[in-house]
Every structure is written in structure tokens, then in C-alpha cells.
Design a protein around this motif. Sequence first.
Motif, PDB file in Angstrom:
ATOM      1  N   TYR A 154       0.876  -1.057  -0.041  1.00  0.00           N
ATOM      2  CA  TYR A 154      -0.231  -0.040  -0.045  1.00  0.00           C
ATOM      3  C   TYR A 154       0.716   1.206   0.032  1.00  0.00           C
ATOM      4  CZ  TYR A 154      -4.044   3.121   1.126  1.00  0.00           C
ATOM      5  OH  TYR A 154      -4.852   4.056   1.186  1.00  0.00           O
ATOM      6  N   ASN A 155       1.805   1.274   0.728  1.00  0.00           N
ATOM      7  CA  ASN A 155       2.760   2.629   0.988  1.00  0.00           C
ATOM      8  C   ASN A 155       3.850   2.589  -0.167  1.00  0.00           C
ATOM      9  OD1 ASN A 155       1.938   3.025   3.588  1.00  0.00           O
ATOM     10  ND2 ASN A 155       3.589   1.862   4.473  1.00  0.00           N
ATOM     11  N   LYS A 159       3.342   6.151  -1.993  1.00  0.00           N
ATOM     12  CA  LYS A 159       4.412   7.069  -2.768  1.00  0.00           C
ATOM     13  C   LYS A 159       4.523   7.322  -4.033  1.00  0.00           C
ATOM     14  CE  LYS A 159       7.352   5.502   1.072  1.00  0.00           C
ATOM     15  NZ  LYS A 159       8.677   4.572   1.592  1.00  0.00           N
ATOM     16  N   ARG A 160       3.990   6.291  -4.792  1.00  0.00           N
ATOM     17  CA  ARG A 160       3.906   6.680  -6.318  1.00  0.00           C
ATOM     18  C   ARG A 160       2.852   7.784  -6.578  1.00  0.00           C
ATOM     19  NH1 ARG A 160       7.143   5.881 -11.002  1.00  0.00           N
ATOM     20  NH2 ARG A 160       5.769   5.649 -12.712  1.00  0.00           N
ATOM     21  N   ILE A 161       1.762   7.563  -6.020  1.00  0.00           N
ATOM     22  CA  ILE A 161       0.636   8.621  -6.261  1.00  0.00           C
ATOM     23  C   ILE A 161       1.258   9.971  -5.812  1.00  0.00           C
ATOM     24  CG2 ILE A 161      -1.716   9.550  -5.510  1.00  0.00           C
ATOM     25  CD1 ILE A 161      -2.261   6.658  -5.213  1.00  0.00           C
ATOM     26  N   ALA A 162       2.024  10.312  -4.562  1.00  0.00           N
ATOM     27  CA  ALA A 162       2.505  11.489  -4.133  1.00  0.00           C
ATOM     28  C   ALA A 162       3.574  12.091  -5.086  1.00  0.00           C
ATOM     29  CB  ALA A 162       3.026  11.239  -2.825  1.00  0.00           C
ATOM     30  N   LYS A 166       3.227  15.583  -7.269  1.00  0.00           N
ATOM     31  CA  LYS A 166       4.140  16.637  -7.217  1.00  0.00           C
ATOM     32  C   LYS A 166       4.782  16.830  -8.615  1.00  0.00           C
ATOM     33  CE  LYS A 166       6.885  19.151  -4.855  1.00  0.00           C
ATOM     34  NZ  LYS A 166       6.320  20.328  -4.245  1.00  0.00           N
ATOM     35  N   ILE A 167       4.704  15.906  -9.742  1.00  0.00           N
ATOM     36  CA  ILE A 167       5.101  16.200 -10.968  1.00  0.00           C
ATOM     37  C   ILE A 167       4.074  16.970 -11.527  1.00  0.00           C
ATOM     38  CG2 ILE A 167       5.258  15.432 -13.308  1.00  0.00           C
ATOM     39  CD1 ILE A 167       6.447  12.743 -11.919  1.00  0.00           C
ATOM     40  N   ASN A 168       2.741  16.808 -11.273  1.00  0.00           N
ATOM     41  CA  ASN A 168       1.461  17.582 -12.038  1.00  0.00           C
ATOM     42  C   ASN A 168       1.625  19.169 -11.199  1.00  0.00           C
ATOM     43  OD1 ASN A 168       0.230  16.532 -13.889  1.00  0.00           O
ATOM     44  ND2 ASN A 168      -1.293  15.666 -12.543  1.00  0.00           N
ATOM     45  N   GLU A 169       2.109  19.192  -9.893  1.00  0.00           N
ATOM     46  CA  GLU A 169       1.969  20.515  -9.536  1.00  0.00           C
ATOM     47  C   GLU A 169       2.977  21.389  -9.943  1.00  0.00           C
ATOM     48  OE1 GLU A 169       2.592  19.668  -5.069  1.00  0.00           O
ATOM     49  OE2 GLU A 169       0.434  18.925  -4.597  1.00  0.00           O
ATOM     50  N   ASN A 170       4.229  20.805 -10.189  1.00  0.00           N
ATOM     51  CA  ASN A 170       5.394  21.258 -10.831  1.00  0.00           C
ATOM     52  C   ASN A 170       5.067  21.807 -12.389  1.00  0.00           C
ATOM     53  OD1 ASN A 170       6.967  21.121  -8.578  1.00  0.00           O
ATOM     54  ND2 ASN A 170       8.007  19.045  -9.368  1.00  0.00           N
ATOM     55  N   LEU A 171       4.245  20.976 -12.979  1.00  0.00           N
ATOM     56  CA  LEU A 171       3.852  21.322 -14.254  1.00  0.00           C
ATOM     57  C   LEU A 171       2.867  22.557 -14.205  1.00  0.00           C
ATOM     58  CD1 LEU A 171       3.083  17.709 -16.063  1.00  0.00           C
ATOM     59  CD2 LEU A 171       4.915  19.251 -16.818  1.00  0.00           C
ATOM     60  N   ILE A 172       2.171  22.581 -13.156  1.00  0.00           N
ATOM     61  CA  ILE A 172       1.140  23.776 -13.357  1.00  0.00           C
ATOM     62  C   ILE A 172       1.980  25.173 -12.734  1.00  0.00           C
ATOM     63  CG2 ILE A 172      -0.575  24.993 -11.638  1.00  0.00           C
ATOM     64  CD1 ILE A 172      -1.634  22.007 -11.137  1.00  0.00           C
ATOM     65  N   GLU A 173       2.903  25.026 -12.203  1.00  0.00           N
ATOM     66  CA  GLU A 173       4.080  26.221 -11.826  1.00  0.00           C
ATOM     67  C   GLU A 173       4.703  26.600 -12.830  1.00  0.00           C
ATOM     68  OE1 GLU A 173       3.609  28.222  -8.974  1.00  0.00           O
ATOM     69  OE2 GLU A 173       2.051  26.837  -8.558  1.00  0.00           O
ATOM     70  N   ARG A 351      -0.142  16.467 -18.253  1.00  0.00           N
ATOM     71  CA  ARG A 351      -0.865  16.584 -16.972  1.00  0.00           C
ATOM     72  C   ARG A 351      -1.842  15.464 -17.247  1.00  0.00           C
ATOM     73  NH1 ARG A 351      -3.256  21.698 -14.830  1.00  0.00           N
ATOM     74  NH2 ARG A 351      -3.812  20.475 -13.307  1.00  0.00           N
ATOM     75  N   ILE A 352      -2.521  15.316 -18.153  1.00  0.00           N
ATOM     76  CA  ILE A 352      -3.573  14.627 -18.324  1.00  0.00           C
ATOM     77  C   ILE A 352      -3.192  13.162 -18.097  1.00  0.00           C
ATOM     78  CG2 ILE A 352      -5.522  13.658 -20.043  1.00  0.00           C
ATOM     79  CD1 ILE A 352      -5.787  16.587 -21.025  1.00  0.00           C
ATOM     80  N   CYS A 353      -2.003  12.898 -18.793  1.00  0.00           N
ATOM     81  CA  CYS A 353      -1.525  11.471 -18.803  1.00  0.00           C
ATOM     82  C   CYS A 353      -1.153  11.046 -17.338  1.00  0.00           C
ATOM     83  CB  CYS A 353      -0.318  11.419 -19.716  1.00  0.00           C
ATOM     84  SG  CYS A 353      -0.737  11.123 -21.335  1.00  0.00           S
ATOM     85  N   ILE A 354      -0.760  11.968 -16.757  1.00  0.00           N
ATOM     86  CA  ILE A 354      -0.389  11.748 -15.067  1.00  0.00           C
ATOM     87  C   ILE A 354      -1.543  11.466 -14.223  1.00  0.00           C
ATOM     88  CG2 ILE A 354       0.727  12.655 -13.066  1.00  0.00           C
ATOM     89  CD1 ILE A 354       2.925  13.864 -15.060  1.00  0.00           C
ATOM     90  N   ALA A 355      -2.597  12.482 -14.645  1.00  0.00           N
ATOM     91  CA  ALA A 355      -3.770  12.270 -13.994  1.00  0.00           C
ATOM     92  C   ALA A 355      -4.583  10.957 -14.040  1.00  0.00           C
ATOM     93  CB  ALA A 355      -4.792  13.511 -14.334  1.00  0.00           C
ATOM     94  N   LYS A 356      -4.381  10.476 -15.248  1.00  0.00           N
ATOM     95  CA  LYS A 356      -4.996   9.318 -15.444  1.00  0.00           C
ATOM     96  C   LYS A 356      -4.449   8.185 -14.825  1.00  0.00           C
ATOM     97  CE  LYS A 356      -7.022  10.298 -20.029  1.00  0.00           C
ATOM     98  NZ  LYS A 356      -7.005  10.110 -21.653  1.00  0.00           N
ATOM     99  N   GLU A 357      -3.017   7.956 -14.777  1.00  0.00           N
ATOM    100  CA  GLU A 357      -2.085   7.146 -14.074  1.00  0.00           C
ATOM    101  C   GLU A 357      -2.543   7.161 -12.541  1.00  0.00           C
ATOM    102  OE1 GLU A 357       2.710   5.843 -13.424  1.00  0.00           O
ATOM    103  OE2 GLU A 357       1.881   7.337 -14.965  1.00  0.00           O
ATOM    104  N   ILE A 358      -2.659   8.426 -12.110  1.00  0.00           N
ATOM    105  CA  ILE A 358      -3.073   8.472 -10.560  1.00  0.00           C
ATOM    106  C   ILE A 358      -4.315   7.659 -10.479  1.00  0.00           C
ATOM    107  CG2 ILE A 358      -3.870  10.136  -8.581  1.00  0.00           C
ATOM    108  CD1 ILE A 358      -1.661  12.176  -9.920  1.00  0.00           C
ATOM    109  N   VAL A 359      -5.440   8.145 -11.297  1.00  0.00           N
ATOM    110  CA  VAL A 359      -6.642   7.167 -10.997  1.00  0.00           C
ATOM    111  C   VAL A 359      -6.387   5.822 -11.068  1.00  0.00           C
ATOM    112  CG1 VAL A 359      -8.837   6.852 -12.305  1.00  0.00           C
ATOM    113  CG2 VAL A 359      -7.995   8.973 -12.084  1.00  0.00           C
ATOM    114  N   SER A 360      -5.521   5.515 -12.122  1.00  0.00           N
ATOM    115  CA  SER A 360      -5.408   3.840 -11.896  1.00  0.00           C
ATOM    116  C   SER A 360      -4.653   3.366 -10.691  1.00  0.00           C
ATOM    117  CB  SER A 360      -4.203   3.836 -13.085  1.00  0.00           C
ATOM    118  OG  SER A 360      -5.018   3.730 -14.390  1.00  0.00           O
TER     119      SER A 360
END
Length: 374
Positions: A154-155, A159-162, A166-173, A351-360
Amino acid sequence: MKSNYKKLGPYIRQVDVRNKDLSVTKLLGVSIEKKFIPSIANTVGTDFKNYKIVRNKQFAYGPVTSRNGDKISVALLNEESCIISSSYSVFEIVDLTKLIPEYLMLWFSRPEFDRYARYKSHGSVREIFDWEQMCSVELPIPPLGEQKRIVDEYNVITKRIALKKKINENLIEQAKTYLRSIYGQKKFFKSTTNLDKFCSSIVSGGTPNRAVYSYWDSNDIPWLKNGEIKNNLILSTEEYISKLGLSESSAKLVPTYTVNMAMYCVSDISVALSCVPLSTNQAVLNLSTDSFRKACFIYYLLMTFGNSITSQANGSAQQNLSKEKVILFEFLSPILDDKAFNFFEINMRERICIAKEIVSLNNVQTLLLSNLSY
């Protein structure tokens, strides 16, 4: 009870240590997301001597469940000691060679536990999930090695989700920084315009009658609420409406890559980009464009400079925006065929690709939690 299930009572004990000497100053609360969070209570003039101390690897939960909707507030402390209100119950595991705190917290994280706790709560004025009910919780308690294996799995996902977030947050900035930089270069812009002229359609949504079951009995159309908009990407929604509910209400179907803007209870700008066709409630303003590139630009433009719009919100009970004020928001109209604006499109697609991976990954976590019951 299943043969491999045990009652939780023999494995836990209550802890009631008060902050009499005021040695602990860190004040926290417990959220319905099952985390310790900074307290938002008004503590002016409060005597913290009666507050309870929570140590590392101890749990706290709020016995009153009727105020939390479908969730029960329970969390495991994984940091230095803190104090919490005396209204919380604090407990710990008796023997860490029999049950590890992280495994128990996984059990508490299951939606099935929330439903169980709400069902077992009782009381006339307010519903309580008391200590006796907590001790009656039944759960599988495998050997210690198996518990650690499940927690480790689970951890790893957590960690992978976190990391992905973080990558998505960096892309936004990166996008916001880039937008600010090009606004200083006139070659990228041609004239001043406003949202009403730049967008192909600007509409708000509606809510089908909640009393009509047939409007809500299918997953035909995602239905987005104001509170789900958090400067994010929308791949799914909390609720769905039927095609009948759409046709017989003021809700409207808006296309993929529409910018959704929160209009109620706003202090700072809050937008989303819907990555699926959907409908929204009346508290959402939907800004559609004739290209993905335009949608990306408007999304980042509003995230970066949109607080000049929210500063116009009004209302005594809550700060709301009006469509009339939003559509007149003026900005320099970009030359969207310029290669510089490829940045926004590439950034958003990543970002969309990463968001889909987070959903998975979240789905894998959900499956892991559901498998605890076997």
C-alpha cells in the motif's frame, strides 16, 4: 464472524493522558480524510490543560458521527506528539507483535468501515460510535509478516501517487511562470479581448429534481459540482445523472476540454479542465472554446490572473460570482498559432496522462483495501 476475523477489543486500549503541565503545544484535529490536521477551532482563552495528548503510533477518533456525513474521523499519528480536544477518543494497540498500527489504519480507511460505523452509531440527539462499538469491530488479523507485506504494498502505491501529484504541481507552476513571462513580450499578443469574445460558448449548469429517481438512477452523464473544482483536471465526478435528467432540467452537456469555473463560495480563483463530456450544477460556469490549445490557455490564464475576477465576488453569507462579471474579464488575446503556445498544449497533455495514471493507482489501492476482507 468469518473464521479468520477477530474482535478488535482485545487488541486495543484507551489512552487518556491530559496535557496538565502544558508540555505539548501542537494542536491538531482529525479530518474525515482520516488524517491529523491543524485545528481550525477558536482557541482564544482556551485552557489546554484538559486536552488529550496523542503520541506517535496512537489513534484518535471522533465518536460523534452524525456531523460527518458518511465518514468517521479516525487517524493514526505518524509524527511528534500533539494535543487534541477532549471530545476525541485516543487509543493504542496493546501488543505490536500481534497487530501493527498501519495495518489497522488500512482497515479504518475502507469505505466499508465507514458504512459499518455509521450503521452502528446510535443516539437521539446526535449519533455516537462509542468505545464499545469500536471494540466490537471485526477484522481479519493475519500473521505479522503478512500485515507488513500488505502495508508495504500500500505504501509503495501511496508514494507513487504522491510523486505523480508532485510532478503535476510542478507542471502547473511551470505553465503559470511561463505565462507570466510571455505577457511581458508583446510579440505573442495582438489585441485586448474578453472571455465572451474569446470563448465559443459560456453557460452555467443546473440540477435535476432530486425527488425524481429516474433523473439519478444511471451513470449516463457525469455531473460536476462547484466543490469538485480545485484547479484540477476532471476525469470523473462524484455524481451522475440520466439522459432524462439532462433533458428535463436546466443542466447542459458541455464538451470535452471545457474550462469549468467555480462561482459560489469563492475567495481565490478555482477552475478545472473537464477531460470528458459532462454536465454541471448551476454553481459552475463552463467556458468552451473551439480548440484544445485555446482551452489550455484560458485554464492557465484564469489560474494565474483570475483573482482579479474573484475580487468582484459579493454576498453576505457567501461570496458568489456573477456570469456577467466573469465574461467581461479582459486580457491580451494571444497569437495561438505561434510555436510558443505549444508549451501549454504539451504541458496539459502530460498532466492529463499523469492524472489518468493517478486514477489507475487509486483504483489499485481501493482493490488492495477491499481484498483485506478475504
